[in-house]
Design a protein around this motif. Structure first.
Motif, PDB file in Angstrom:
ATOM      1  N   THR A   1      -4.963  -8.884  -0.817  1.00  0.00           N
ATOM      2  CA  THR A   1      -3.781  -9.073   0.036  1.00  0.00           C
ATOM      3  C   THR A   1      -3.171  -7.712   0.337  1.00  0.00           C
ATOM      4  N   PRO A   2      -2.888  -7.412   1.604  1.00  0.00           N
ATOM      5  CA  PRO A   2      -2.295  -6.110   1.954  1.00  0.00           C
ATOM      6  C   PRO A   2      -0.992  -5.865   1.196  1.00  0.00           C
ATOM      7  N   GLY A   3      -0.823  -4.649   0.703  1.00  0.00           N
ATOM      8  CA  GLY A   3       0.394  -4.282   0.001  1.00  0.00           C
ATOM      9  C   GLY A   3       0.340  -4.478  -1.496  1.00  0.00           C
TER      10      GLY A   3
ATOM     11  N   ASP B   1      -3.597  -0.464  -4.191  1.00  0.00           N
ATOM     12  CA  ASP B   1      -3.532   0.931  -3.761  1.00  0.00           C
ATOM     13  C   ASP B   1      -4.913   1.528  -3.505  1.00  0.00           C
TER      14      ASP B   1
ATOM     15  N   LYS C   1     -10.645  -3.581   5.355  1.00  0.00           N
ATOM     16  CA  LYS C   1      -9.996  -2.726   6.368  1.00  0.00           C
ATOM     17  C   LYS C   1      -9.356  -3.556   7.478  1.00  0.00           C
TER      18      LYS C   1
ATOM     19  N   LYS D   1      -7.843  -6.333   6.953  1.00  0.00           N
ATOM     20  CA  LYS D   1      -6.583  -6.802   6.387  1.00  0.00           C
ATOM     21  C   LYS D   1      -5.577  -5.666   6.202  1.00  0.00           C
ATOM     22  N   ASP D   2      -6.065  -4.504   5.782  1.00  0.00           N
ATOM     23  CA  ASP D   2      -5.186  -3.358   5.513  1.00  0.00           C
ATOM     24  C   ASP D   2      -5.911  -2.079   5.938  1.00  0.00           C
TER      25      ASP D   2
ATOM     26  N   ASN E   1      -5.065   0.899   6.146  1.00  0.00           N
ATOM     27  CA  ASN E   1      -4.703   2.133   5.452  1.00  0.00           C
ATOM     28  C   ASN E   1      -5.203   2.200   4.011  1.00  0.00           C
ATOM     29  N   ILE E   2      -5.795   1.131   3.497  1.00  0.00           N
ATOM     30  CA  ILE E   2      -6.228   1.133   2.106  1.00  0.00           C
ATOM     31  C   ILE E   2      -7.448   2.047   1.944  1.00  0.00           C
TER      32      ILE E   2
ATOM     33  N   THR F   1      -3.585   8.749  -0.132  1.00  0.00           N
ATOM     34  CA  THR F   1      -2.766   7.606   0.302  1.00  0.00           C
ATOM     35  C   THR F   1      -1.279   7.920   0.188  1.00  0.00           C
TER      36      THR F   1
ATOM     37  N   GLU G   1       1.536   7.965   3.184  1.00  0.00           N
ATOM     38  CA  GLU G   1       2.760   7.167   3.104  1.00  0.00           C
ATOM     39  C   GLU G   1       3.994   8.040   3.288  1.00  0.00           C
TER      40      GLU G   1
END
Length: 461
Positions: A45-47, A50, A71, A73-74, A76-77, A123, A127
């Motif tokens: 799940t995104p968020g 890390d 990728k 889903k997220d 930036n992961i 990462t 951010e």
């Protein structure tokens, strides 16, 4: 909530997966291991994560498909791919699909920890950069530019329209009117907001240095050119270059800048091959460029290239409605910076400030407020303190109502003022600037009387 970095491990070799889990747990990470890739992707799940560390060669859903689905889903992961068969083609394919790093079996625990640490630092930097960009964009939103006068509203409406249009803009106005602030607002409300905003004062550098600062130079182009140097135009690629006091550009620099505006390319000093960049040019001047065109000190063709859209900032003396708001803003900034608790300007000081012509415009007002806050010993900036920094004419300061008036006359006068002010505000729909003009009153006086009688502008807008 735990501050531990959360890592998802995916590897169908259970022994290797448990070994990696133990190593990462020992070094303070929060880890969850999966030996079935389908279960891992379903739980992702995104968020909540890390970092993802996954093997490439797995039954059912291989690592490349895991990478692609994660990728989606997220985006930036960061994902580290593990493989025992690290071919060049496979590595390129994984990196193209968004993998951050490749780890080849067999590997030592130290190498795993090193790759994980690098991925998480990357990462964190992304951010932090995102947060800084959001902070800058928020700072230069139109609603955060201080002022309520019709002159400023007209400017901001124009700025909002042209911000998203990738055209050159010439911002004109007296020194201290906030030309660079408007240039920053244009940039941070444009499609280039994620790229650089670079400003240079064209009047602050000698001709020889200005040319090399803008366009850069090749090693050996002149004495002291010991290495290739990138100019500001190249450094701003994808973003915005703001040329302040553009009227001071020397003729040779004007020629090179004109070529760039026409062709989107320029020559570094000492080079024969042009450099192409994508940069929006915003410029500003407090002089009359049309007059310099007539005298031959500024190229007419460059003037029209820079002045595709013109935005003129009115001087502060024509924005009297903004003086109380700007003063309050600068006082707040000073209170935060130095831990003071100045509440504002005393009524007679505010009247004097609104009557003063402010030849140095907003910059002068800010400096005067800073100096007054430093000198003031009471809760409000008083007229004696303010008059140390600006010239106060006795006939410029409106007479104030006598405090503590008593009797029937005073009550009748108060009733008249309340009715008159409410009628004035109702007619002008809460617009203080328009109400002051109609009444022939000082803006500060209207604000003071509204406060005295507890009249709120919101009730009439």
């Amino acid at each position: 909530m735990s501050n531990k970095k959360r890592i998802m491990l995916i590897d169908n070799e259970e022994g290797l997966c448990r070994m990696m889990e133990a190593v990462l747990l020992d070094h303070g990470y929060a880890v969850k291991a999966f030996i079935r890739s389908f279960e891992a992707v379903e739980e992702f799940t995104p968020g909540q994560w890390d970092l993802v560390v996954t093997d490439i060669k797995m039954p059912g859903m291989d690592g490349l498909e895991v990478l692609q689905r994660v990728k989606m889903k997220d985006p930036n992961i960061p994902v580290i791919m593990i493989t025992a068969y690290a071919t060049v083609e496979m590595s390129i394919q994984a990196l193209r699909k968004g993998a951050y790093d490749m780890l080849t079996k067999p590997f030592e625990p130290e190498e795993l920890l090193y790759r994980v640490k690098n991925a998480l630092q990357h990462t964190q930097l992304l951010e932090e950069n995102r947060e800084l960009r959001e902070e800058l964009v928020g700072k230069f939103r139109f609603e955060n530019i201080i002022g309520a006068s019709e002159g400023l509203k007209s400017v901001l409406e124009r700025v909002e329209k042209i911000a998203i249009r990738d055209t050159s803009v010439l911002i004109t106005g007296e020194s201290g009117t906030g030309k660079e602030l408007i240039a920053q607002a244009i940039h941070y409300n444009s499609l280039r907001r994620d790229k650089k905003f670079i400003a240079i004062n064209c009047g602050a550098l000698p001709e020889s240095i200005l040319e090399s600062e803008l366009f850069g130079y090749k090693k050996g182009a002149f004495t002291g050119a010991l290495e290739n140097r990138q100019g500001l135009l190249e450094a701003a690629d994808g973003g915005t270059l703001f040329l302040d006091e553009v009227g001071n550009l020397p003729m040779n620099v004007q020629k090179t800048l004109l070529r760039f505006l026409q062709e989107q390319e320029f020559l570094r000093i000492g080079e024969t091959t042009p450099t192409r960049v994508d940069v929006r040019i915003l410029s500003a001047t407090n002089s009359d460029l049309k007059a310099t065109v007539k005298t031959g000190t500024f190229r007419e063709d460059l003037y029209y290239r820079l002045n595709v859209v013109n935005i003129h900032l009115p001087p502060l003396r024509e924005r009297q409605a903004d003086i109380p708001l700007l003063a309050a803003h600068f006082i707040t900034l000073q209170n935060k910076k130095f831990g003071t608790a100045i509440k504002g300007l005393a009524p007679e000081a505010m009247d004097a400030a609104c009557c003063y012509p402010w030849p140095g415009n907003i910059r002068q007002l800010r400096n005067v407020v800073e100096a007054s806050v430093a000198m003031e010993g009471s809760d409000y900036i008083t007229l004696p303190v303010l008059s140390q920094f600006i010239e106060v004419q006795a006939d410029n300061v409106p007479l104030h109502d006598a405090e503590g008036e008593e009797g029937e006359y005073a009550r009748a006068l108060s009733r008249f003022e309340v009715d008159y002010l409410k009628g004035l505000l109702r007619k002008n729909r809460g617009n203080i600037d328009a109400a002051a003009r109609e009444a022939g009153m000082n803006m500060a006086t209207i604000y003071r009387k509204m406060k005295k009688y507890n009249i709120r502008r919101e009730d009439f807008s």
